[in-house]
Design an enzyme around this catalytic site. Structure first.
Site, PDB file in Angstrom:
ATOM      1  N   ILE A 139       0.866  -1.184   0.000  1.00 34.04           N
ATOM      2  CA  ILE A 139       0.000   0.000   0.000  1.00 34.04           C
ATOM      3  C   ILE A 139       0.900   1.231   0.000  1.00 34.04           C
ATOM      4  O   ILE A 139       1.251   1.772   1.036  1.00 34.04           O
ATOM      5  CB  ILE A 139      -0.968   0.010   1.201  1.00 34.04           C
ATOM      6  CG1 ILE A 139      -1.865  -1.228   1.177  1.00 34.04           C
ATOM      7  CG2 ILE A 139      -1.838   1.267   1.154  1.00 34.04           C
ATOM      8  CD1 ILE A 139      -2.884  -1.289   2.283  1.00 34.04           C
ATOM      9  N   HIS A 140       1.293   1.642  -1.201  1.00 29.69           N
ATOM     10  CA  HIS A 140       2.105   2.845  -1.368  1.00 29.69           C
ATOM     11  C   HIS A 140       1.174   4.038  -1.599  1.00 29.69           C
ATOM     12  O   HIS A 140      -0.039   3.922  -1.435  1.00 29.69           O
ATOM     13  CB  HIS A 140       3.128   2.650  -2.497  1.00 29.69           C
ATOM     14  CG  HIS A 140       2.519   2.204  -3.788  1.00 29.69           C
ATOM     15  ND1 HIS A 140       2.109   3.086  -4.753  1.00 29.69           N
ATOM     16  CD2 HIS A 140       2.232   0.965  -4.251  1.00 29.69           C
ATOM     17  CE1 HIS A 140       1.601   2.409  -5.769  1.00 29.69           C
ATOM     18  NE2 HIS A 140       1.666   1.113  -5.492  1.00 29.69           N
ATOM     19  N   ALA A 141       1.708   5.167  -1.978  1.00 26.13           N
ATOM     20  CA  ALA A 141       0.936   6.421  -2.040  1.00 26.13           C
ATOM     21  C   ALA A 141      -0.325   6.344  -2.896  1.00 26.13           C
ATOM     22  O   ALA A 141      -1.397   6.764  -2.458  1.00 26.13           O
ATOM     23  CB  ALA A 141       1.833   7.558  -2.535  1.00 26.13           C
TER      24      ALA A 141
ATOM     25  N   PRO B 139      -2.299   3.662  -4.125  1.00 20.49           N
ATOM     26  CA  PRO B 139      -3.415   2.881  -3.596  1.00 20.49           C
ATOM     27  C   PRO B 139      -3.899   3.372  -2.233  1.00 20.49           C
ATOM     28  O   PRO B 139      -5.078   3.258  -1.916  1.00 20.49           O
ATOM     29  CB  PRO B 139      -2.888   1.456  -3.530  1.00 20.49           C
ATOM     30  CG  PRO B 139      -1.427   1.558  -3.647  1.00 20.49           C
ATOM     31  CD  PRO B 139      -1.111   2.829  -4.344  1.00 20.49           C
ATOM     32  N   ALA B 140      -2.999   3.934  -1.434  1.00 22.78           N
ATOM     33  CA  ALA B 140      -3.423   4.482  -0.138  1.00 22.78           C
ATOM     34  C   ALA B 140      -4.400   5.632  -0.352  1.00 22.78           C
ATOM     35  O   ALA B 140      -5.430   5.722   0.311  1.00 22.78           O
ATOM     36  CB  ALA B 140      -2.218   4.949   0.667  1.00 22.78           C
TER      37      ALA B 140
END
Length: 85
Positions: free
Chosen positions: A14-16, A18-19
């Site tokens: 969960i990087h920028a 998809p977050a």
């Protein structure tokens, strides 16, 4: 209260991007939505909280949904996770 347990499939976790998408989707609902990884739990409607989990590929996350639209939120968030994370 409804719950979703999901194993992250995205190779980067969960990087920028998809977050941000997750926060946006969670914010569509009136229900309180928390996101947990291990012992840490954050508000799924707050980008810094979601990012602070540092969820990686293979990690199992849990969403807890509590409120008036929890049934709808569970269905839509489950579908969202499958498509995006």
């Amino acid at each position: 209260m409804k719950e979703i347990t999901y194993k992250i499939k995205d190779k980067i976790g969960i990087h920028a991007r998809p977050a941000g998408l997750l926060v946006k989707k969670a914010s569509e609902f009136k229900s309180e939505i928390s996101l947990s990884l291990g012992e840490k739990t954050v508000d799924a409607k707050k980008i810094f909280g979601v990012m602070s989990l540092g969820a990686k590929c293979g990690d199992e996350i849990r969403l807890a949904i509590n409120g008036s639209d929890e049934e709808t939120a569970q269905k839509e968030l489950s579908a969202f996770l499958e498509e995006n994370i």
